[in-house]
Design a protein around this motif. Structure first.
Motif, PDB file in Angstrom:
ATOM      1  N   TYR A 182      -3.325  24.026 -14.649  1.00  0.00           N
ATOM      2  CA  TYR A 182      -4.389  23.288 -13.975  1.00  0.00           C
ATOM      3  C   TYR A 182      -3.897  21.907 -13.552  1.00  0.00           C
ATOM      4  CZ  TYR A 182      -8.953  20.906 -13.478  1.00  0.00           C
ATOM      5  OH  TYR A 182     -10.020  20.188 -13.031  1.00  0.00           O
ATOM      6  N   PHE A 183      -3.286  21.187 -14.491  1.00  0.00           N
ATOM      7  CA  PHE A 183      -2.845  19.824 -14.174  1.00  0.00           C
ATOM      8  C   PHE A 183      -1.732  19.826 -13.129  1.00  0.00           C
ATOM      9  CE2 PHE A 183      -0.133  16.116 -14.666  1.00  0.00           C
ATOM     10  CZ  PHE A 183      -1.068  15.102 -14.550  1.00  0.00           C
ATOM     11  N   ALA A 184      -0.731  20.677 -13.322  1.00  0.00           N
ATOM     12  CA  ALA A 184       0.428  20.661 -12.431  1.00  0.00           C
ATOM     13  C   ALA A 184       0.069  21.062 -11.008  1.00  0.00           C
ATOM     14  CB  ALA A 184       1.520  21.581 -12.977  1.00  0.00           C
ATOM     15  N   SER A 185      -0.819  22.038 -10.848  1.00  0.00           N
ATOM     16  CA  SER A 185      -1.187  22.470  -9.497  1.00  0.00           C
ATOM     17  C   SER A 185      -1.978  21.403  -8.757  1.00  0.00           C
ATOM     18  CB  SER A 185      -1.971  23.785  -9.544  1.00  0.00           C
ATOM     19  OG  SER A 185      -3.163  23.644 -10.282  1.00  0.00           O
ATOM     20  N   GLU A 186      -2.879  20.730  -9.459  1.00  0.00           N
ATOM     21  CA  GLU A 186      -3.624  19.641  -8.825  1.00  0.00           C
ATOM     22  C   GLU A 186      -2.709  18.433  -8.593  1.00  0.00           C
ATOM     23  OE1 GLU A 186      -6.759  19.816  -7.762  1.00  0.00           O
ATOM     24  OE2 GLU A 186      -7.077  21.851  -8.517  1.00  0.00           O
ATOM     25  N   MET A 187      -1.784  18.217  -9.531  1.00  0.00           N
ATOM     26  CA  MET A 187      -0.852  17.096  -9.430  1.00  0.00           C
ATOM     27  C   MET A 187       0.053  17.223  -8.208  1.00  0.00           C
ATOM     28  SD  MET A 187       2.664  16.529  -9.956  1.00  0.00           S
ATOM     29  CE  MET A 187       3.217  17.756 -11.120  1.00  0.00           C
ATOM     30  N   VAL A 188       0.677  18.387  -8.033  1.00  0.00           N
ATOM     31  CA  VAL A 188       1.619  18.531  -6.929  1.00  0.00           C
ATOM     32  C   VAL A 188       0.901  18.481  -5.584  1.00  0.00           C
ATOM     33  CG1 VAL A 188       1.639  21.070  -6.719  1.00  0.00           C
ATOM     34  CG2 VAL A 188       3.716  19.748  -6.248  1.00  0.00           C
ATOM     35  N   TRP A 189      -0.350  18.912  -5.554  1.00  0.00           N
ATOM     36  CA  TRP A 189      -1.122  18.809  -4.320  1.00  0.00           C
ATOM     37  C   TRP A 189      -1.364  17.342  -3.963  1.00  0.00           C
ATOM     38  CZ3 TRP A 189      -2.130  20.995  -0.053  1.00  0.00           C
ATOM     39  CH2 TRP A 189      -3.267  20.667   0.700  1.00  0.00           C
ATOM     40  N   ARG A 190      -1.675  16.513  -4.961  1.00  0.00           N
ATOM     41  CA  ARG A 190      -1.858  15.078  -4.701  1.00  0.00           C
ATOM     42  C   ARG A 190      -0.553  14.454  -4.219  1.00  0.00           C
ATOM     43  NH1 ARG A 190      -4.670  15.446  -9.755  1.00  0.00           N
ATOM     44  NH2 ARG A 190      -2.869  14.537 -10.855  1.00  0.00           N
ATOM     45  N   VAL A 191       0.537  14.818  -4.847  1.00  0.00           N
ATOM     46  CA  VAL A 191       1.843  14.253  -4.481  1.00  0.00           C
ATOM     47  C   VAL A 191       2.229  14.682  -3.069  1.00  0.00           C
ATOM     48  CG1 VAL A 191       4.304  14.224  -5.061  1.00  0.00           C
ATOM     49  CG2 VAL A 191       2.589  14.095  -6.881  1.00  0.00           C
ATOM     50  N   ALA A 192       1.960  15.942  -2.726  1.00  0.00           N
ATOM     51  CA  ALA A 192       2.266  16.423  -1.372  1.00  0.00           C
ATOM     52  C   ALA A 192       1.426  15.694  -0.334  1.00  0.00           C
ATOM     53  CB  ALA A 192       2.027  17.929  -1.287  1.00  0.00           C
ATOM     54  N   ASP A 193       0.163  15.477  -0.641  1.00  0.00           N
ATOM     55  CA  ASP A 193      -0.720  14.776   0.287  1.00  0.00           C
ATOM     56  C   ASP A 193      -0.250  13.338   0.510  1.00  0.00           C
ATOM     57  OD1 ASP A 193      -3.372  14.850   1.774  1.00  0.00           O
ATOM     58  OD2 ASP A 193      -3.708  13.139   0.453  1.00  0.00           O
ATOM     59  N   ARG A 194       0.141  12.665  -0.568  1.00  0.00           N
ATOM     60  CA  ARG A 194       0.632  11.284  -0.431  1.00  0.00           C
ATOM     61  C   ARG A 194       1.944  11.236   0.356  1.00  0.00           C
ATOM     62  NH1 ARG A 194       0.076  11.021  -6.233  1.00  0.00           N
ATOM     63  NH2 ARG A 194      -2.068  10.465  -6.823  1.00  0.00           N
ATOM     64  N   ALA A 195       2.798  12.255   0.151  1.00  0.00           N
ATOM     65  CA  ALA A 195       4.079  12.280   0.863  1.00  0.00           C
ATOM     66  C   ALA A 195       3.858  12.368   2.364  1.00  0.00           C
ATOM     67  CB  ALA A 195       4.924  13.457   0.384  1.00  0.00           C
ATOM     68  N   VAL A 196       2.908  13.192   2.780  1.00  0.00           N
ATOM     69  CA  VAL A 196       2.562  13.260   4.202  1.00  0.00           C
ATOM     70  C   VAL A 196       2.034  11.913   4.676  1.00  0.00           C
ATOM     71  CG1 VAL A 196       1.009  14.326   5.890  1.00  0.00           C
ATOM     72  CG2 VAL A 196       2.150  15.750   4.175  1.00  0.00           C
ATOM     73  N   GLN A 197       1.208  11.277   3.867  1.00  0.00           N
ATOM     74  CA  GLN A 197       0.640   9.982   4.233  1.00  0.00           C
ATOM     75  C   GLN A 197       1.722   8.922   4.398  1.00  0.00           C
ATOM     76  OE1 GLN A 197      -2.456  10.144   4.880  1.00  0.00           O
ATOM     77  NE2 GLN A 197      -3.067   8.028   5.248  1.00  0.00           N
ATOM     78  N   LEU A 211       0.820  -1.201   0.000  1.00  0.00           N
ATOM     79  CA  LEU A 211       0.000   0.000   0.000  1.00  0.00           C
ATOM     80  C   LEU A 211       0.863   1.264   0.000  1.00  0.00           C
ATOM     81  CD1 LEU A 211      -2.941  -0.979   2.392  1.00  0.00           C
ATOM     82  CD2 LEU A 211      -2.934  -0.871  -0.107  1.00  0.00           C
ATOM     83  N   VAL A 212       1.995   1.210   0.685  1.00  0.00           N
ATOM     84  CA  VAL A 212       2.939   2.323   0.636  1.00  0.00           C
ATOM     85  C   VAL A 212       3.566   2.413  -0.749  1.00  0.00           C
ATOM     86  CG1 VAL A 212       5.119   3.225   1.550  1.00  0.00           C
ATOM     87  CG2 VAL A 212       3.415   2.261   3.112  1.00  0.00           C
ATOM     88  N   GLN A 213       3.889   1.260  -1.311  1.00  0.00           N
ATOM     89  CA  GLN A 213       4.436   1.239  -2.665  1.00  0.00           C
ATOM     90  C   GLN A 213       3.456   1.894  -3.655  1.00  0.00           C
ATOM     91  OE1 GLN A 213       5.262  -2.887  -3.513  1.00  0.00           O
ATOM     92  NE2 GLN A 213       6.764  -3.063  -1.854  1.00  0.00           N
ATOM     93  N   GLY A 214       2.170   1.625  -3.451  1.00  0.00           N
ATOM     94  CA  GLY A 214       1.154   2.196  -4.329  1.00  0.00           C
ATOM     95  C   GLY A 214       1.125   3.716  -4.259  1.00  0.00           C
ATOM     96  N   LEU A 215       1.254   4.268  -3.040  1.00  0.00           N
ATOM     97  CA  LEU A 215       1.280   5.719  -2.885  1.00  0.00           C
ATOM     98  C   LEU A 215       2.460   6.333  -3.642  1.00  0.00           C
ATOM     99  CD1 LEU A 215       0.468   6.022   0.934  1.00  0.00           C
ATOM    100  CD2 LEU A 215      -1.055   6.635  -0.954  1.00  0.00           C
ATOM    101  N   ILE A 216       3.615   5.703  -3.506  1.00  0.00           N
ATOM    102  CA  ILE A 216       4.812   6.223  -4.163  1.00  0.00           C
ATOM    103  C   ILE A 216       4.716   6.063  -5.678  1.00  0.00           C
ATOM    104  CG2 ILE A 216       7.302   5.875  -4.426  1.00  0.00           C
ATOM    105  CD1 ILE A 216       7.390   5.210  -1.417  1.00  0.00           C
TER     106      ILE A 216
END
Length: 385
Positions: free
Chosen positions: A322-337, A281-286
């Motif tokens: 649009y894509f990059a701003s939403e993308m980096v937010w998802r990546v930041a959220d997963r990094a915290v997770q 599951l961690v692998q999936g986030l990364i």
């Protein structure tokens, strides 16, 4: 710039970011201030003028080259880019797009060297996503323009030497018409900069409100001279389109850093006697974050290529922003997770980047504004009802 010289620029930028700026990130965030030695080093490297023409002292990078440079600069705190971003982007481009030859010759060399820090004064308390509704006004009295109004969230305002001010010069014109741009030096009587804003993130990048109370500037301060009268809105939109590709590349650089932080943590942190990187599951986030980063990088480079060729200077910048701003937010959220409880603690890089990333979905045009721009460009009159 030839390929060899550009490769050297990228190599120097990478070394500067990773060896000098990254170790100072926590200090910059805590003190809300960029160290003077970093500002000076950025000037010596030519970072205040990388997107400005070589004839005016800049590096003259294309949009495609600029995007690659921003990938490197985005790897650290976005306040680094904020120091010189407006000089290269929305402020410097005001003169490149709309200035007279005399204005370019006088100001662009100073902006490119960093001797003058320029600020882009467009946003207002009631004119953010739709700047065509701005209410700051300028009227001609003799051989002077008199400016009255207020601007909000203006980047680098507390430090700026020069403001590119957008004001309505024809109150009877349609909203997107009747707007002009003025060069207003800091310290001009009637110009007041409020205390810097206290934001959620991006500490070290200063913004503030700016007020104009009967600010008088000579007729020569009108960007573009007589030909620039009432053409400020189109000038602003051209600058912002460039800025959207520019800032999108910055987000890709941040996404790369977040992936690296996630991989490093998952490779060393143990839970139940096992490295958490062994958990699927961690692998999936990364994996999802790496995929997002990869797609963002490709999207930005394609948008930059088409911007340079003139094929697409409207839909592409909005799509990539649009894509990059939403993308980096998802990546930041997963990094915290991935970091779990540690990711919620101050002093941990991903916590800081999580706060920093949130702003990207708002400035340079919100995600919702990008959706509207894209849809209207594709659907035309159908979208307009």
């Amino acid at each position: 710039m030839d390929a060899t010289d550009f490769a050297a620029v990228l190599s120097e930028a990478r070394r500067f970011v990773r060896e000098r700026v990254v170790p100072l990130e926590a200090e910059i965030d805590e003190k809300d201030e960029m160290p003077a030695e970093i500002r000076e080093a950025a000037k010596q490297m030519g970072l205040y003028g990388f997107a400005l023409p070589e004839e005016y002292g800049g590096l003259g990078l294309s949009m495609y080259e600029e995007a690659q440079l921003m990938f490197e600069l985005g790897y650290t705190t976005p306040s680094l880019r904020s120091m010189f971003g407006t000089n290269n982007g929305i402020a410097g481009h005001v003169l490149m797009v709309g200035g007279t030859e005399e204005q370019k010759a006088e100001w662009l060399p100073k902006i490119a060297s960093g001797d003058v820090l320029a600020s882009f004064a467009l946003t207002e308390p009631e004119a953010g996503s739709d700047p065509s509704t701005l209410t700051t006004r300028a009227h001609l009295e003799g051989d002077e323009w008199v400016i009255n109004g207020a601007k909000r969230y203006i980047t680098n305002a507390p430090l700026a030497d020069m403001f590119m001010v957008f004001a309505r010069t024809d109150p009877d014109a349609r909203r997107t018409r009747g707007i002009s741009t003025f060069l207003v030096p800091a310290g001009t009587p009637g110009l007041t900069v409020a205390p810097k804003d206290h934001k959620m993130g991006q500490f070290g990048a200063w913004t503030a409100d700016v007020y104009f109370d009967d600010v008088r500037v000579p007729a020569a301060a009108l960007v573009g001279g007589e030909d620039g009268l009432n053409r400020g809105f189109s000038t602003a939109m051209g600058c912002i389109a460039h800025g959207r590709v520019h800032i999108s590349a910055l987000m890709v650089g941040m996404a790369e850093r977040l992936v690296d932080e996630s991989v490093a943590y998952a490779s060393t942190r143990k839970q139940s006697g096992k490295l958490i990187g062994s958990f699927q599951l961690v692998q999936g986030l990364i994996a999802d974050s790496m995929t997002d980063y990869y797609a963002g990088r490709a999207t930005v480079l394609e948008a930059a290529r088409r911007f340079d060729s003139g094929e697409d200077t409207k839909i592409g910048p909005s799509c990539t922003k649009y894509f990059a701003s939403e993308m980096v937010w998802r990546v930041a959220d997963r990094a915290v997770q991935v970091h779990g409880g540690a990711g919620y603690m101050r002093g941990v890089a991903v916590e800081r980047f999580y706060r920093d990333a949130r702003l990207f979905r708002i400035y340079e045009g919100t995600s919702q504004i990008q959706q509207v721009i894209i849809a209207k460009a594709l659907l035309g009159e159908v979208a307009r009802g």
